[in-house]
Design a protein around this motif. Structure first.
Motif, PDB file in Angstrom:
ATOM      1  N   VAL A 119      15.018 -20.041 -42.241  1.00  0.00           N
ATOM      2  CA  VAL A 119      15.936 -21.072 -42.734  1.00  0.00           C
ATOM      3  C   VAL A 119      16.933 -20.401 -43.666  1.00  0.00           C
ATOM      4  O   VAL A 119      16.548 -19.789 -44.674  1.00  0.00           O
ATOM      5  N   LEU A 120      18.214 -20.536 -43.348  1.00  0.00           N
ATOM      6  CA  LEU A 120      19.266 -19.851 -44.093  1.00  0.00           C
ATOM      7  C   LEU A 120      19.793 -20.728 -45.224  1.00  0.00           C
ATOM      8  O   LEU A 120      19.900 -21.960 -45.081  1.00  0.00           O
ATOM      9  N   SER A 121      20.152 -20.066 -46.337  1.00  0.00           N
ATOM     10  CA  SER A 121      20.828 -20.754 -47.444  1.00  0.00           C
ATOM     11  C   SER A 121      22.333 -20.677 -47.229  1.00  0.00           C
ATOM     12  O   SER A 121      22.809 -20.243 -46.179  1.00  0.00           O
ATOM     13  N   ASP A 122      23.104 -21.095 -48.243  1.00  0.00           N
ATOM     14  CA  ASP A 122      24.564 -21.106 -48.085  1.00  0.00           C
ATOM     15  C   ASP A 122      25.149 -19.701 -48.044  1.00  0.00           C
ATOM     16  O   ASP A 122      26.234 -19.501 -47.493  1.00  0.00           O
ATOM     17  N   ASP A 123      24.489 -18.741 -48.616  1.00  0.00           N
ATOM     18  CA  ASP A 123      24.981 -17.358 -48.609  1.00  0.00           C
ATOM     19  C   ASP A 123      23.760 -16.443 -48.625  1.00  0.00           C
ATOM     20  O   ASP A 123      23.062 -16.353 -49.630  1.00  0.00           O
ATOM     21  N   GLU A 124      23.505 -15.782 -47.509  1.00  0.00           N
ATOM     22  CA  GLU A 124      22.264 -15.023 -47.395  1.00  0.00           C
ATOM     23  C   GLU A 124      22.451 -13.856 -46.439  1.00  0.00           C
ATOM     24  O   GLU A 124      23.169 -13.965 -45.438  1.00  0.00           O
ATOM     25  N   LEU A 125      21.783 -12.746 -46.741  1.00  0.00           N
ATOM     26  CA  LEU A 125      21.783 -11.596 -45.855  1.00  0.00           C
ATOM     27  C   LEU A 125      20.759 -11.840 -44.741  1.00  0.00           C
ATOM     28  O   LEU A 125      19.562 -11.976 -44.999  1.00  0.00           O
ATOM     29  N   VAL A 126      21.247 -11.869 -43.502  1.00  0.00           N
ATOM     30  CA  VAL A 126      20.339 -11.986 -42.362  1.00  0.00           C
ATOM     31  C   VAL A 126      19.727 -10.625 -42.050  1.00  0.00           C
ATOM     32  O   VAL A 126      18.547 -10.509 -41.747  1.00  0.00           O
ATOM     33  N   ARG A 127      20.551  -9.613 -42.112  1.00  0.00           N
ATOM     34  CA  ARG A 127      20.160  -8.225 -41.953  1.00  0.00           C
ATOM     35  C   ARG A 127      20.996  -7.416 -42.936  1.00  0.00           C
ATOM     36  O   ARG A 127      21.991  -7.925 -43.468  1.00  0.00           O
ATOM     37  N   PRO A 128      20.640  -6.156 -43.139  1.00  0.00           N
ATOM     38  CA  PRO A 128      21.452  -5.364 -44.074  1.00  0.00           C
ATOM     39  C   PRO A 128      22.933  -5.293 -43.697  1.00  0.00           C
ATOM     40  O   PRO A 128      23.765  -5.069 -44.561  1.00  0.00           O
ATOM     41  N   ASP A 129      23.251  -5.476 -42.428  1.00  0.00           N
ATOM     42  CA  ASP A 129      24.637  -5.367 -41.998  1.00  0.00           C
ATOM     43  C   ASP A 129      25.218  -6.712 -41.563  1.00  0.00           C
ATOM     44  O   ASP A 129      26.277  -6.766 -40.954  1.00  0.00           O
ATOM     45  N   ALA A 130      24.526  -7.811 -41.868  1.00  0.00           N
ATOM     46  CA  ALA A 130      25.002  -9.133 -41.434  1.00  0.00           C
ATOM     47  C   ALA A 130      24.746 -10.154 -42.534  1.00  0.00           C
ATOM     48  O   ALA A 130      23.598 -10.361 -42.948  1.00  0.00           O
ATOM     49  N   ARG A 131      25.825 -10.809 -42.999  1.00  0.00           N
ATOM     50  CA  ARG A 131      25.745 -11.806 -44.070  1.00  0.00           C
ATOM     51  C   ARG A 131      26.124 -13.169 -43.510  1.00  0.00           C
ATOM     52  O   ARG A 131      27.165 -13.318 -42.853  1.00  0.00           O
ATOM     53  N   ALA A 132      25.274 -14.177 -43.729  1.00  0.00           N
ATOM     54  CA  ALA A 132      25.527 -15.534 -43.247  1.00  0.00           C
ATOM     55  C   ALA A 132      26.112 -16.361 -44.384  1.00  0.00           C
ATOM     56  O   ALA A 132      25.552 -16.412 -45.484  1.00  0.00           O
ATOM     57  N   VAL A 133      27.240 -17.038 -44.127  1.00  0.00           N
ATOM     58  CA  VAL A 133      27.930 -17.859 -45.121  1.00  0.00           C
ATOM     59  C   VAL A 133      28.103 -19.259 -44.541  1.00  0.00           C
ATOM     60  O   VAL A 133      28.539 -19.415 -43.391  1.00  0.00           O
ATOM     61  N   ARG A 134      27.759 -20.289 -45.312  1.00  0.00           N
ATOM     62  CA  ARG A 134      27.895 -21.675 -44.869  1.00  0.00           C
ATOM     63  C   ARG A 134      29.168 -22.262 -45.460  1.00  0.00           C
ATOM     64  O   ARG A 134      29.437 -22.122 -46.661  1.00  0.00           O
ATOM     65  N   VAL A 135      29.975 -22.886 -44.628  1.00  0.00           N
ATOM     66  CA  VAL A 135      31.197 -23.553 -45.078  1.00  0.00           C
ATOM     67  C   VAL A 135      31.056 -25.042 -44.789  1.00  0.00           C
ATOM     68  O   VAL A 135      30.441 -25.454 -43.783  1.00  0.00           O
ATOM     69  N   HIS A 136      31.626 -25.885 -45.693  1.00  0.00           N
ATOM     70  CA  HIS A 136      31.498 -27.334 -45.582  1.00  0.00           C
ATOM     71  C   HIS A 136      32.867 -27.971 -45.734  1.00  0.00           C
ATOM     72  O   HIS A 136      33.729 -27.473 -46.466  1.00  0.00           O
ATOM     73  N   ALA A 137      33.036 -29.116 -45.074  1.00  0.00           N
ATOM     74  CA  ALA A 137      34.239 -29.937 -45.266  1.00  0.00           C
ATOM     75  C   ALA A 137      34.046 -31.241 -44.521  1.00  0.00           C
ATOM     76  O   ALA A 137      33.547 -31.259 -43.381  1.00  0.00           O
ATOM     77  N   ASN A 138      34.417 -32.344 -45.195  1.00  0.00           N
ATOM     78  CA  ASN A 138      34.388 -33.665 -44.574  1.00  0.00           C
ATOM     79  C   ASN A 138      33.006 -34.006 -44.007  1.00  0.00           C
ATOM     80  O   ASN A 138      32.873 -34.599 -42.930  1.00  0.00           O
ATOM     81  N   GLY A 139      31.964 -33.624 -44.725  1.00  0.00           N
ATOM     82  CA  GLY A 139      30.617 -33.977 -44.306  1.00  0.00           C
ATOM     83  C   GLY A 139      30.046 -33.124 -43.194  1.00  0.00           C
ATOM     84  O   GLY A 139      28.920 -33.368 -42.750  1.00  0.00           O
ATOM     85  N   GLU A 140      30.780 -32.154 -42.692  1.00  0.00           N
ATOM     86  CA  GLU A 140      30.292 -31.285 -41.638  1.00  0.00           C
ATOM     87  C   GLU A 140      30.242 -29.849 -42.136  1.00  0.00           C
ATOM     88  O   GLU A 140      30.990 -29.473 -43.050  1.00  0.00           O
ATOM     89  N   GLY A 141      29.356 -29.056 -41.501  1.00  0.00           N
ATOM     90  CA  GLY A 141      29.228 -27.676 -41.918  1.00  0.00           C
ATOM     91  C   GLY A 141      29.039 -26.746 -40.735  1.00  0.00           C
ATOM     92  O   GLY A 141      28.670 -27.163 -39.646  1.00  0.00           O
ATOM     93  N   ALA A 142      29.318 -25.484 -40.978  1.00  0.00           N
ATOM     94  CA  ALA A 142      29.133 -24.468 -39.951  1.00  0.00           C
ATOM     95  C   ALA A 142      28.774 -23.158 -40.635  1.00  0.00           C
ATOM     96  O   ALA A 142      29.170 -22.903 -41.777  1.00  0.00           O
ATOM     97  N   THR A 143      28.012 -22.319 -39.923  1.00  0.00           N
ATOM     98  CA  THR A 143      27.624 -21.011 -40.441  1.00  0.00           C
ATOM     99  C   THR A 143      28.494 -19.944 -39.784  1.00  0.00           C
ATOM    100  O   THR A 143      28.701 -19.971 -38.566  1.00  0.00           O
ATOM    101  N   VAL A 144      29.016 -19.038 -40.577  1.00  0.00           N
ATOM    102  CA  VAL A 144      29.745 -17.891 -40.050  1.00  0.00           C
ATOM    103  C   VAL A 144      28.999 -16.630 -40.480  1.00  0.00           C
ATOM    104  O   VAL A 144      28.251 -16.646 -41.457  1.00  0.00           O
TER     105      VAL A 144
END
Length: 916
Positions: free
Chosen positions: A96-121
């Motif tokens: 389970v990922l948080s809003d900003d978390e390292l998935v791997r040493p070379d990959a960072r997951a960032v959650r963005v939100h707007a208008n009640g919807e969100g997506a992970t990049v």
């Protein structure tokens, strides 16, 4: 890596997924990282598998998470998703990922939100930074949260990749950059541009094709007899335009003195200065100097694969299905649209068909008995095939319609074996061979409408592989009818019966002519011959029951066989056997030009060519791939698998590929073999592991680079495996194949024993812990090895092995008895040889523990053979175990029996080579 581009650019295996782009981060150590995945389908699953083993799938939004559970189950990977998207995953995410978390040493997951919807990049730590944004609209309010991040590449599921200036594009979409003003200008050609015209034309030339020597005939162009040159270079050397020769100044000429032009550094064009230096042209291609080509040295030390190694259970490996390669192979339908084959995916061999275009595989039979040798009717409405009961090899001929709805037994002759089936060109009859009435295998024809059978030959000798002529009036076959029983010839007979005519294809030399195939126009017959010391493809020009001329197709030093014609009659596909690998090649009938059709490392078999003379279906196997059906074509980048037998749960990297080695055998002859070394992780801390010698049957057979489940079970458990091809084996020329004729259990036994000694000498295995394993003739050599070389072997497993040649000759099937007499000797004249080379004679010398496995209905090596050696061991109190499998014949066709047999064998070797 953009796998949309990977698929279309490199492999061209599948059609693009509609409006989709998914991305994979390649990681050999940890496994690939999947960012989203297409909607779950067999096609998408094959695509992901083809990119390599994956360990983690990141779902960027709730919609993408819907199929994540299916991918997890199919690929054995973990699933990561943000807490907001977790509910959409069946069984929940593994991470389970948080809003900003390292998935791997070379990959960072960032959650963005707007208008009640969100997506992970995901932000990947690559050169300049790579942003994978999935379905996120970069012009949306949510995407504004990405502005503080640093990246240069943007990869989106809905947009084309932005391989550079990705941050600038995001700023432009978010209207953070000022829009450029429109500017207009007039482009004028600079006066010196024309002077460079010649130089530019000289540079802007395409890559020239390489052309053969006969096209570039002029000696000055070819630069030697073995040279290839580019076409335009040859043309320039031959057709070079003449240069202008300046006129000599005349003393009588009077002309006004002209002022020399003003000096300038501006280069002159070729029109002004013929001596001007142009840009360098690519040199002509010349032949490389002659050098000795040496194969790379074999791998003789275990290597590590780290976390990719997994100890596989016997159930996993022995339960892997495979397409049948023993009985008849595959058959491409007359219209070239689908392939029929026999597969044991259900636990026993049943008939299947698979379209060349599409993903579905259709099961046509479900008899729970061995069904093999499928052959399409000329109208493709039905299939003929063979079926036996309980592994007894007493095959009847059956018919099943294309939909698999209706079956019927065409022959229904208990106690008779039918084989070598082929349809007549008009589809009204079938030709086959059968041992009816206790005779040898004679040729018979059956009428499908009436069921009437007609004997074409009398069954006095075994006749093999009858094939219809294109007009249906003749049959060609091969047989051993000479006094010299080791010779084989081609024969022709009318399809209605009558006089049989021998075709002269050997020019009076001893040898074999086998496997005849009519050309599409009926004027030539291809066949396999060994009169020049190896198996090779030859063509016989045929007319009026006579052979006018015989041509050998290739001049290789390796064995070649199994030719099939292209429907246009211009070429043949055939099999090329080199160092235990068998490739598929094509040779043209007139020019003898030869090239590879498919040379994937492994073993090809049963080629069949479609009506377009291009599409080629075949079977393929390698040590890390069970037998599967493949298809390829002239324009295909690589062959495409139509079946997939290896389960996704088994990583092919865990399976071991062999090295082809040679070691000194009897009489100083080098013995070829395949050496399997376990991975370092499988050795359990042992510096020098135990070993097993796996002996093939035959003896005229061969260990190939193919799927051998027993070998993979043993080597995965940490045993070194040696698969020798001792004298008597095929694949290494006629001399080696016939080297044990009349000497079974002699020098071929010594070759095997010296393989065990070689493992110890090379410090590859503990010489005190070497076992021996084999089936059929391999089981015979196993018993002989334990009897006559007791100091070499610490344990053995014999599967359906021969115990006494005398009783074998009295009880085995007629064609096998003839083979025994031809290759070993006459039981009456050579009775002492039969006795001295029988394991039963030397059973008292066996010291090592012996496991004996036998099929109850074995028609080749009857159960009575095993009973004799078991009694001898029991009476002398020798350590042994004996197990009989009901409903099995020569080998174990039912999956659960195959699993049980290999579990017993592995436990036996573990007990006596490790725990003893």
């Amino acid at each position: 890596m953009d796998i949309h581009q990977l698929r279309s650019w490199i492999f061209e295996l599948y059609e693009p997924l509609e409006n989709e782009r998914q991305y994979i981060v390649y990681d050999e150590e940890r496994g690939n990282l999947l960012i989203d995945a297409p909607p779950f389908s067999e096609r998408a699953l094959r695509l992901v598998r083809g990119a390599g083993p994956a360990s983690l799938l990141v779902a960027t939004n709730a919609a993408r998470a819907a199929d994540a559970g299916k991918y997890r189950e199919a690929l054995g990977l973990q699933v990561a998703a943000h807490a907001d998207d977790a509910d959409g995953i069946a069984g929940g995410p593994d991470l389970v990922l948080s809003d900003d978390e390292l998935v791997r040493p070379d990959a960072r997951a960032v959650r963005v939100h707007a208008n009640g919807e969100g997506a992970t990049v995901l932000l990947l730590r690559k050169a300049g930074g790579v942003l994978v944004c999935g379905d996120l609209d970069l012009a949306s309010d949510a995407a504004r949260a990405l502005l503080p991040l640093s990246f240069s590449v943007v990869l989106s599921a809905r947009w084309s990749p932005m391989w550079n200036a990705g941050k600038d594009n995001l700023l432009a979409l978010q209207e953070e950059l000022p829009k450029p003003r429109k500017q207009f200008g007039i482009l004028l050609q600079a006066p010196w541009d024309r002077a460079y015209k010649g130089r530019l034309e000289d540079k802007l030339v395409p890559h020239d094709p390489i052309v053969p020597r006969e096209v570039t005939a002029p000696r000055e162009a070819a630069m030697g007899p073995e040279t290839l040159v580019v076409a335009s270079e040859a043309r320039e050397l031959v057709e070079r335009p003449r240069r202008p020769i300046p006129a000599a100044p005349s003393a009588m000429a009077t002309a006004p003195v002209q002022q020399s032009p003003k000096a300038t550094n501006r280069p002159k064009s070729f029109a002004e200065d013929w001596a001007a230096r142009g840009s360098p042209r690519p040199p002509t291609t010349i032949a490389n100097p002659e050098t000795d080509i040496q194969p790379p040295p074999p791998v003789v030390a275990p290597r590590s694969i780290g976390d990719r190694y997994r100890r596989l259970s016997v159930e996993e490996l022995a339960g892997v299905p495979y397409v049948d390669y023993v009985w008849g192979g595959i058959d491409l339908s007359p219209d070239g649209s689908e392939v029929a084959f026999s597969w044991n995916r259900s636990g026993t061999f049943e008939i299947y068909s698979v379209p060349l275009d599409g993903e579905r595989i259709f099961q046509l039979t479900d008899a729970k008995e061995r069904s093999v040798w499928p052959r399409w009717s000329p109208d493709a409405r039905q299939l003929a095939f063979l079926r036996d009961r309980g592994g007894d090899e007493q095959f009847d001929i059956w018919l099943v319609d294309r939909d698999g709805e209706h079956e019927r037994n065409l022959t229904n002759e208990p106690g008779v074996m039918h084989r070598d089936i082929a349809w007549s060109p008009d589809g009204t009859k079938l030709v086959y061979t059968a041992n009816s009435g206790g005779k040898a295998f004679g040729i018979q024809v059956i009428d499908l409408a009436t069921g009437e059978k007609r004997a074409i030959t009398d069954g006095s000798r075994d006749d093999m592989q009858p094939r219809w002529s294109p007009d249906g009036t003749l049959l060609v076959f091969w047989s051993r009818r000479e006094t010299t029983r080791t010779n084989a010839d081609l024969y022709v007979v009318a399809s209605t019966g009558g006089e049989t005519t021998r075709l002269e294809t050997r020019d009076g030399k001893d040898g074999e002519s086998t496997d005849p195939q009519w050309s599409p126009d009926g004027t030539r017959i291809s066949f396999t011959t060994d009169t020049r010391g190896r198996h090779e493809i030859a063509l016989a020009s045929y007319a009026e029951r006579e052979v006018r001329r015989v041509e050998h197709m290739t001049d290789s030093i390796h064995d070649e066989y199994g030719a099939v014609w292209r429907p246009d009659g211009r070429a043949l596909a055939y099999l090329h056997n080199e160092d235990a690998a068998v490739s598929l090649r094509r040779v043209f009938a007139v020019s003898h030009a030869d090239h590879a059709v498919s040379d994937i490392p492994g073993m090809h078999l049963s080629p069949d060519i479609g009506p377009n003379s291009d599409t080629t279906a075949f079977m393929f196997s390698s040590p890390s791939r069970p037998w599967d059906v493949f298809v390829t074509g002239e324009r295909a980048i690589e062959a495409r698998a139509l079946t997939r037998s290896l389960p996704a749960a088994i990583d092919p990297a865990t399976l071991v590929e062999p090295s082809h080695v040679r070691y000194p055998g009897a009489d100083g002859e080098d013995v070829p073999a395949l050496l399997f070394l376990p991975y370092a992780e499988a050795l359990r801390g042992e510096k020098i592991p135990p070993a097993i010698i796996n002996i093939h049957g035959g003896p005229t057979a061969q260990h190939h680079r193919e799927w051998n489940v027993a070998t993979q079970v043993f080597v995965n458990a940490g045993f070194v495996l040696l698969e020798p091809n001792p004298r008597g084996s095929t694949g290494y020329g006629k001399k080696w194949r016939e080297a044990n004729r009349g000497d079974w259990g002699g020098n071929d036994l010594e070759d095997t024993a010296r393989g065990a000694a070689w493992l110890g000498d090379q410090k590859l295995a503990d010489p005190a812990r070497i076992g021996v394993y084999g089936g059929s003739y391999g089981g015979y050599l196993t018993l002989m090895s334990l009897s006559l070389r007791p100091d070499r072997f610490a344990a053995g497993v014999s599967v359906v092995g021969v115990v006494s040649w005398k009783t074998m000759a009295e009880t085995t099937r007629g064609d096998l008895r003839d083979y025994l007499i031809r290759e070993f000797g006459d039981p009456a004249k050579d009775a002492e040889l039969y006795r001295e080379r029988s394991p039963l004679t030397h059973a008292s010398k066996i010291r090592a523990p012996l496991l004996i496995l036998q099929g109850e209905n074995d028609p080749r090596v009857p159960r009575s053979e095993a009973e004799q050696v078991v009694k001898a061991l029991r009476d002398s109190g020798k350590p042994h175990e004996y197990h009989v499998y009901p409903g099995e014949g020569h080998g174990f066709r039912v999956t659960e029996n195959r699993i049980d047999a290999l579990r017993r064998a592995l436990d036996w070797f573990d007990r006596y080579l490790r725990r003893a």
